[in-house]
Scaffold this active site. Sequence first.
Site, mmCIF file in Angstrom:
data_model
loop_
_atom_site.group_PDB
_atom_site.id
_atom_site.type_symbol
_atom_site.label_atom_id
_atom_site.label_comp_id
_atom_site.label_asym_id
_atom_site.label_seq_id
_atom_site.Cartn_x
_atom_site.Cartn_y
_atom_site.Cartn_z
ATOM 1 N N ALA A 1 -14.474 -46.666 -31.760
ATOM 2 C CA ALA A 1 -15.613 -46.749 -31.688
ATOM 3 C C ALA A 1 -16.068 -45.005 -31.303
ATOM 4 C CB ALA A 1 -16.615 -47.704 -30.958
ATOM 5 N N GLY B 1 -11.639 -49.477 -31.971
ATOM 6 C CA GLY B 1 -12.493 -50.119 -33.208
ATOM 7 C C GLY B 1 -11.684 -49.766 -34.512
ATOM 8 N N GLU C 1 -9.340 -52.445 -34.707
ATOM 9 C CA GLU C 1 -9.876 -53.683 -34.939
ATOM 10 C C GLU C 1 -10.266 -53.697 -36.709
ATOM 11 O OE1 GLU C 1 -12.253 -52.712 -31.437
ATOM 12 O OE2 GLU C 1 -11.892 -54.872 -31.082
ATOM 13 N N GLU D 1 -9.407 -49.205 -25.082
ATOM 14 C CA GLU D 1 -10.581 -49.446 -24.254
ATOM 15 C C GLU D 1 -10.686 -49.689 -22.770
ATOM 16 O OE1 GLU D 1 -9.461 -51.050 -27.183
ATOM 17 O OE2 GLU D 1 -10.984 -51.136 -28.462
HETATM 18 N N1 CO8 Z 1 -15.155 -41.052 -30.375
HETATM 19 C C1 CO8 Z 1 -15.765 -39.834 -30.571
HETATM 20 N N2 CO8 Z 1 -15.057 -39.084 -30.726
HETATM 21 C C2 CO8 Z 1 -13.529 -38.755 -30.670
HETATM 22 C C3 CO8 Z 1 -13.127 -40.345 -30.788
HETATM 23 C C4 CO8 Z 1 -13.876 -41.358 -30.427
HETATM 24 N N3 CO8 Z 1 -13.216 -42.516 -30.461
HETATM 25 N N4 CO8 Z 1 -11.710 -39.959 -30.647
HETATM 26 C C5 CO8 Z 1 -11.517 -38.788 -30.778
HETATM 27 N N5 CO8 Z 1 -12.749 -38.027 -30.814
HETATM 28 C C6 CO8 Z 1 -13.082 -36.657 -31.087
HETATM 29 C C7 CO8 Z 1 -12.814 -35.892 -29.890
HETATM 30 O O1 CO8 Z 1 -13.799 -35.843 -28.964
HETATM 31 C C8 CO8 Z 1 -12.618 -34.478 -30.409
HETATM 32 O O2 CO8 Z 1 -13.617 -33.768 -30.648
HETATM 33 P P1 CO8 Z 1 -14.090 -32.118 -30.345
HETATM 34 O O3 CO8 Z 1 -13.060 -31.384 -30.926
HETATM 35 O O4 CO8 Z 1 -15.411 -32.068 -30.615
HETATM 36 O O5 CO8 Z 1 -13.792 -32.180 -28.676
HETATM 37 C C9 CO8 Z 1 -11.740 -34.698 -31.692
HETATM 38 O O6 CO8 Z 1 -12.107 -35.906 -31.878
HETATM 39 C C10 CO8 Z 1 -10.298 -34.612 -31.872
HETATM 40 O O7 CO8 Z 1 -9.798 -35.444 -30.533
HETATM 41 P P2 CO8 Z 1 -8.588 -34.967 -29.553
HETATM 42 O O8 CO8 Z 1 -9.086 -33.266 -29.414
HETATM 43 O O9 CO8 Z 1 -9.084 -35.639 -28.383
HETATM 44 O O10 CO8 Z 1 -7.426 -35.013 -30.428
HETATM 45 P P3 CO8 Z 1 -5.952 -35.083 -29.439
HETATM 46 O O11 CO8 Z 1 -5.172 -34.901 -30.804
HETATM 47 O O12 CO8 Z 1 -5.691 -34.360 -28.479
HETATM 48 O O13 CO8 Z 1 -6.064 -36.637 -29.134
HETATM 49 C C11 CO8 Z 1 -6.394 -39.288 -29.320
HETATM 50 C C12 CO8 Z 1 -6.094 -37.747 -30.117
HETATM 51 C C13 CO8 Z 1 -5.375 -39.498 -28.356
HETATM 52 C C14 CO8 Z 1 -6.554 -40.084 -30.479
HETATM 53 C C15 CO8 Z 1 -7.646 -38.880 -28.398
HETATM 54 O O14 CO8 Z 1 -8.706 -38.206 -29.429
HETATM 55 C C16 CO8 Z 1 -8.187 -39.916 -28.095
HETATM 56 O O15 CO8 Z 1 -7.838 -40.551 -27.015
HETATM 57 N N6 CO8 Z 1 -9.400 -40.689 -28.557
HETATM 58 C C17 CO8 Z 1 -10.163 -41.828 -27.878
HETATM 59 C C18 CO8 Z 1 -9.328 -43.022 -28.305
HETATM 60 C C19 CO8 Z 1 -10.063 -44.256 -27.830
HETATM 61 O O16 CO8 Z 1 -10.621 -44.418 -26.578
HETATM 62 N N7 CO8 Z 1 -10.509 -45.168 -28.752
HETATM 63 C C20 CO8 Z 1 -11.287 -46.155 -28.329
HETATM 64 C C21 CO8 Z 1 -12.793 -46.178 -28.304
HETATM 65 S S1 CO8 Z 1 -13.719 -47.436 -27.744
HETATM 66 C C22 CO8 Z 1 -13.610 -48.709 -29.020
HETATM 67 O O17 CO8 Z 1 -13.238 -48.327 -29.805
HETATM 68 C C23 CO8 Z 1 -14.380 -50.053 -28.500
HETATM 69 C C24 CO8 Z 1 -14.367 -50.690 -29.594
HETATM 70 C C25 CO8 Z 1 -15.467 -51.982 -29.530
HETATM 71 C C26 CO8 Z 1 -16.172 -52.179 -30.972
HETATM 72 C C27 CO8 Z 1 -15.972 -51.032 -31.758
HETATM 73 C C28 CO8 Z 1 -16.989 -51.100 -32.552
HETATM 74 C C29 CO8 Z 1 -16.694 -49.883 -33.715
#
Ligand code: CO8
Length: 260
Positions: free
Chosen positions: A66, A111, A114, A134
């Site tokens: 998400a 998400g 999911e 999460e």
């Molecule tokens: N939301 C928003 N932006 C994101 C997300 C995200 N989930 N994941 C990555 N991005 C963005 C980063 O902020 C970054 O943006 P910017 O270049 O502007 O800084 C860009 O994508 C690239 O990401 P990274 O630089 O972090 O890339 P890496 O290769 O270093 O890392 C990862 C990749 C490991 C995937 C890392 O981006 C990460 O950990 N992302 C978050 C993963 C996460 O925590 N997901 C769970 C989110 S919470 C959730 O899904 C709740 C579910 C509940 C209901 C869902 C309804 C849809």
Amino acid sequence: MSYETLLVEQRGAVTLIQLNRPQALNALSSTVMKELIDAFAKFEADDSQGAAVLTGAGEKAFAAGADIGEMADKPATEFFAQAFFDGWQKGIASVVRKPWIAAVNGFALGGGCELAMMADMIIASEKAKFGQPEIKLGVAPGMGGTQRLTRAIGKAKAMDLCLTGRMMDAVEAEKSGLVARILPAEGFVDAVVAIATEIAGMPRLAALLNKEMVNVAFETTLEQGLLYERRTWGILAATEDKAEGMKAFVEKRPAVWKGK
Ligand code: CO8
């Protein structure tokens, strides 16, 4: 209709939907949700389309979860008042009757994992990574992760993934039962579309009902499920495609399906 966050194209009888926010690793914003609901509704309504494939644009991600930016400052009351996550279940998982495949080409986290689990099957590229991270954000899966993942891979692995937030690769995901097949990263989406084309070429009512019958297994007791299966089988036995399928087999020729 063109979308802000999706690319949608028809490849023969298969609708290919790509989540298209690669700069944010295809994070699932509320705009993505609204547009996906619309794209799936159009797929459902179009008789020329027999199966769909959902994948992520770009090299790295199916969807990294998400959209954290959208959720970070939102008060708890607003999540509830806006029924923030409801559309995923009510607009997609519960309503799409035709078969669809999640083609997981990279990260499927939170998400993203999911959403993939709402599909009828997940096909993973060898580069795919799955996880429910999460807990590291102070929350928990919110659109089915604790429920669908546990049903798919069992308590031990689901607890491991939810409590540690670690990722699992495609091989572990396949061994665990989350993933139907692993395919090479090279030509991945085309290969999944070929599988979807095979499914789209099946007798339509049989495809809808095979899907429904398997899904009923998650909702009922064995006795009720077996009864459902026998009754539903009876519906298929009454179709023109059943008559044609069996006749064609006996006559050693390809069947010509009518979808009725
Ligand atoms: N939301 C928003 N932006 C994101 C997300 C995200 N989930 N994941 C990555 N991005 C963005 C980063 O902020 C970054 O943006 P910017 O270049 O502007 O800084 C860009 O994508 C690239 O990401 P990274 O630089 O972090 O890339 P890496 O290769 O270093 O890392 C990862 C990749 C490991 C995937 C890392 O981006 C990460 O950990 N992302 C978050 C993963 C996460 O925590 N997901 C769970 C989110 S919470 C959730 O899904 C709740 C579910 C509940 C209901 C869902 C309804 C849809």
